[in-house]
Scaffold this motif. Sequence first.
Motif, short mmCIF file in Angstrom:
data_model
loop_
_atom_site.label_atom_id
_atom_site.label_comp_id
_atom_site.label_asym_id
_atom_site.label_seq_id
_atom_site.Cartn_x
_atom_site.Cartn_y
_atom_site.Cartn_z
N SER A 178 0.82 -1.20 0.00
CA SER A 178 0.00 0.00 0.00
C SER A 178 0.86 1.26 0.00
CB SER A 178 -0.93 0.00 1.21
OG SER A 178 -1.64 1.22 1.32
N HIS A 179 1.91 1.29 0.85
CA HIS A 179 2.77 2.47 0.91
C HIS A 179 3.61 2.62 -0.35
CE1 HIS A 179 1.59 3.66 4.82
NE2 HIS A 179 2.14 2.64 5.47
N ILE A 180 4.05 1.49 -0.92
CA ILE A 180 4.80 1.56 -2.18
C ILE A 180 3.91 2.14 -3.27
CG2 ILE A 180 5.84 0.17 -4.01
CD1 ILE A 180 6.91 -1.68 -1.82
N TRP A 181 2.64 1.71 -3.29
CA TRP A 181 1.67 2.21 -4.27
C TRP A 181 1.53 3.73 -4.14
CZ3 TRP A 181 -1.76 -0.96 -7.37
CH2 TRP A 181 -2.71 -0.23 -8.07
N GLU A 182 1.52 4.21 -2.89
CA GLU A 182 1.33 5.63 -2.65
C GLU A 182 2.57 6.46 -3.00
OE1 GLU A 182 0.29 5.83 1.42
OE2 GLU A 182 -1.64 4.85 1.18
N HIS A 183 3.76 5.88 -2.76
CA HIS A 183 4.97 6.69 -2.84
C HIS A 183 5.90 6.31 -4.00
CE1 HIS A 183 3.76 8.27 0.97
NE2 HIS A 183 3.90 7.12 1.58
N ASN A 184 5.45 5.39 -4.88
CA ASN A 184 6.39 4.91 -5.89
C ASN A 184 6.76 5.94 -6.94
OD1 ASN A 184 3.98 4.99 -7.24
ND2 ASN A 184 3.83 2.79 -7.60
N GLY A 185 6.09 7.09 -6.97
CA GLY A 185 6.46 8.14 -7.92
C GLY A 185 7.31 9.24 -7.32
N GLU A 186 7.46 9.25 -5.99
CA GLU A 186 8.21 10.32 -5.33
C GLU A 186 9.66 10.37 -5.80
OE1 GLU A 186 7.03 12.57 -3.39
OE2 GLU A 186 5.03 11.80 -2.93
N GLU A 187 10.29 9.22 -5.86
CA GLU A 187 11.70 9.17 -6.26
C GLU A 187 11.87 9.60 -7.71
OE1 GLU A 187 15.78 8.47 -5.38
OE2 GLU A 187 13.98 8.73 -4.15
N VAL A 188 10.90 9.20 -8.56
CA VAL A 188 10.96 9.58 -9.97
C VAL A 188 10.88 11.10 -10.12
CG1 VAL A 188 9.85 9.37 -12.22
CG2 VAL A 188 9.95 7.39 -10.69
N LEU A 189 9.97 11.72 -9.36
CA LEU A 189 9.83 13.17 -9.43
C LEU A 189 11.07 13.89 -8.90
CD1 LEU A 189 6.10 13.79 -8.40
CD2 LEU A 189 7.11 13.94 -10.67
N ARG A 190 11.64 13.35 -7.84
CA ARG A 190 12.84 13.99 -7.26
C ARG A 190 13.99 13.97 -8.27
NH1 ARG A 190 17.41 12.73 -4.76
NH2 ARG A 190 17.02 10.47 -4.89
N LYS A 191 14.24 12.80 -8.85
CA LYS A 191 15.33 12.71 -9.82
C LYS A 191 14.98 13.46 -11.10
CE LYS A 191 17.28 8.37 -8.15
NZ LYS A 191 17.64 6.96 -8.48
N GLY A 192 13.70 13.45 -11.46
CA GLY A 192 13.27 14.20 -12.64
C GLY A 192 13.48 15.69 -12.47
N SER A 193 13.21 16.19 -11.26
CA SER A 193 13.42 17.61 -10.98
C SER A 193 14.89 17.98 -11.13
CB SER A 193 12.93 17.94 -9.57
OG SER A 193 13.14 19.28 -9.25
N GLU A 194 15.78 17.12 -10.66
CA GLU A 194 17.21 17.37 -10.81
C GLU A 194 17.62 17.41 -12.28
OE1 GLU A 194 19.06 14.28 -8.59
OE2 GLU A 194 18.43 15.05 -6.62
N LEU A 195 17.06 16.49 -13.08
CA LEU A 195 17.38 16.47 -14.51
C LEU A 195 16.85 17.72 -15.19
CD1 LEU A 195 18.45 14.98 -17.02
CD2 LEU A 195 16.21 13.85 -17.20
N LEU A 196 15.65 18.14 -14.87
CA LEU A 196 15.06 19.34 -15.46
C LEU A 196 15.89 20.58 -15.15
CD1 LEU A 196 11.34 18.55 -14.61
CD2 LEU A 196 12.21 18.87 -16.92
N GLU A 197 16.34 20.68 -13.93
CA GLU A 197 17.12 21.86 -13.52
C GLU A 197 18.44 21.95 -14.27
OE1 GLU A 197 17.53 21.61 -9.34
OE2 GLU A 197 15.41 22.07 -8.91
N GLN A 198 19.00 20.81 -14.62
CA GLN A 198 20.26 20.82 -15.36
C GLN A 198 20.12 21.52 -16.72
OE1 GLN A 198 21.84 16.86 -15.73
NE2 GLN A 198 21.84 16.49 -13.52
N TYR A 199 18.94 21.43 -17.30
CA TYR A 199 18.71 22.04 -18.62
C TYR A 199 17.93 23.35 -18.52
CZ TYR A 199 20.23 17.62 -20.67
OH TYR A 199 20.96 16.51 -21.04
N GLY A 200 17.76 23.86 -17.31
CA GLY A 200 17.03 25.11 -17.14
C GLY A 200 15.53 24.94 -17.24
#
Length: 561
Positions: A491-513
């Motif tokens: 249940s918790h994995i279902w709720e939070h399985n996108g958090e890590e993707v968004l965190r790393k995605g935010s870092e990638l987005l910031e690299q390109y402005g």
Amino acid sequence: MILHFSYFNFWGHQPSYALRAQVFIPRLLGIVPYLILALGTYKANGYWTPVSLLLLSSAVWMSVFVFFRKNLIVWLRSKHVRFQSIIPAYVPIKNGAYPAKFIWIKQWRWIMFRVSVMLFFFLIFIFQPIKSGQFLGASSVVIFGFGTWLILTALVNMFEKYIRFPVSFSLLVLVIVFSFFNNNHAIRISDKQVDRTDLVNHFDNWLEDKSDSSTVYLVAAEGGGIRSAYWTANVLAELDQRYPNFDANTYAYSSVSGGSLGTLLYRSLKKEKQGSVSERTKLMLQNDFLAPVTAALIFPDLVQKFIPFAIKRLDRARVLEHSWEKSWKELPNVRETDWSQGFLTQFSQKDVPCILLNSTHVESGYRTVVSNVDLTELASDNIIDLFSIQKYDIPVSTAIGLSARFPLLTPPARIESRDGEVWGHLVDGGYYENIGATTIMDVYSKLRRHCDLKYKNIRFKVIALRNTKSTDDYSPQRGMTEILPPLITLSHIWEHNGEEVLRKGSELLEQYGDELIEIKLSRDDKENIPLGWYLSKSAQRSIEKQIMPQMKLVRLNLENN
């Protein structure tokens, strides 16, 4: 009826057990439903309403009736009252065992009445699951379902005792055997073959007519049933109203489950170009989609398990899809879009953005995406393009349903390959990742590299529409440690399985402005959430109250560019 067929005389050997099992427990179970409903109405209203008191009174009178039923039956039959034939003969349970023939002679009228009730509910829920389900409501459907199947099991038990053969066990064995060749959950397909362009060419064609193309938006819509659908459609409508260029500059939508319903509802309403998107969203999603699929689950689809060949009409997933189609057609002035027609037919025009409906392949665990764009070039990212497997187009409602195959409530979808063989099964996209962020970031990475070579001035903004839950209680699990921890973990994995993707995605987005923007529909641990596909008026108002505060939080982010 089952207690009538006890071959062992417990009253002669274990009277205390017989008193509990055949007197106290049945009488208690007879009034428990009234007590549960009384407590439920009290909790829902916050005080004891007349309905609550009526239910408590019904529980008292039911207990009186059960206790004095012998006296009432004997008194009524002795008076030779009118309609005496419908008064059952009293058969004392605690006087020993009775053969099935004796029970039939004594109570055949009441047994036939029960059979008639059972057949009535089976027929209305098999042939009219949407109308009958929405008329009665999901809770009533469940109650009638338990009652109907209880009658059927009692009749099977009676027949079993009559022929002295283990009918019940044989039926269970047959259900297991039949499951190998009576799968009726094949998806609906159209007669139009698939014709799409690849991602880069689709992006170039979409970009041609954009006069202001300095900012391109990519949207990821989190799953969460009808709650997420209502939030997604309304937030997109509000963004479109506040920022005139938002819709025109939004290239891709990646969604899961209820987010897919909300996304395609928004896109369909924009295509109609009539009326308020928010108002029409309310009209569409105010309908009860939970009751029809519940009715189909308990009645026709459960009957299918006892039939050795597949009957597609009995598939409960199709009932859910048909209920969406029915609600869409009931909207006023719907002309341009038909959810019963092909997904690619409706969303393959040049100016239509990239739509990515995320599902999960059961056999491999990989993402399987329903899209109007050819995604075979993303196969290295473990993305399976459904239309590279499926030869023909599928209805819009089926495309949404593939992304929203909730566990148990809706079954895994059976997919056939281009040569007609069973390729595999698809379930809810949330099994893999419940936001659709993984897919949208894969698309972003491909487009970012392309734009760096061809469009130097383009900036991307990824907007994540969240259906979140604030969890502050991480106390250790106590009790039932062999059973609950695996379920709680999933249940918790279902709720939070996108958090890590968004965190790393935010870092990638910031690299390109580029930038990530989250728009959250929050709730705490104590807030009740709608079950699957039904949204109450109070839940709608609660969601609507959060739209404006969230818009204020993202105002500067959108206006900066």
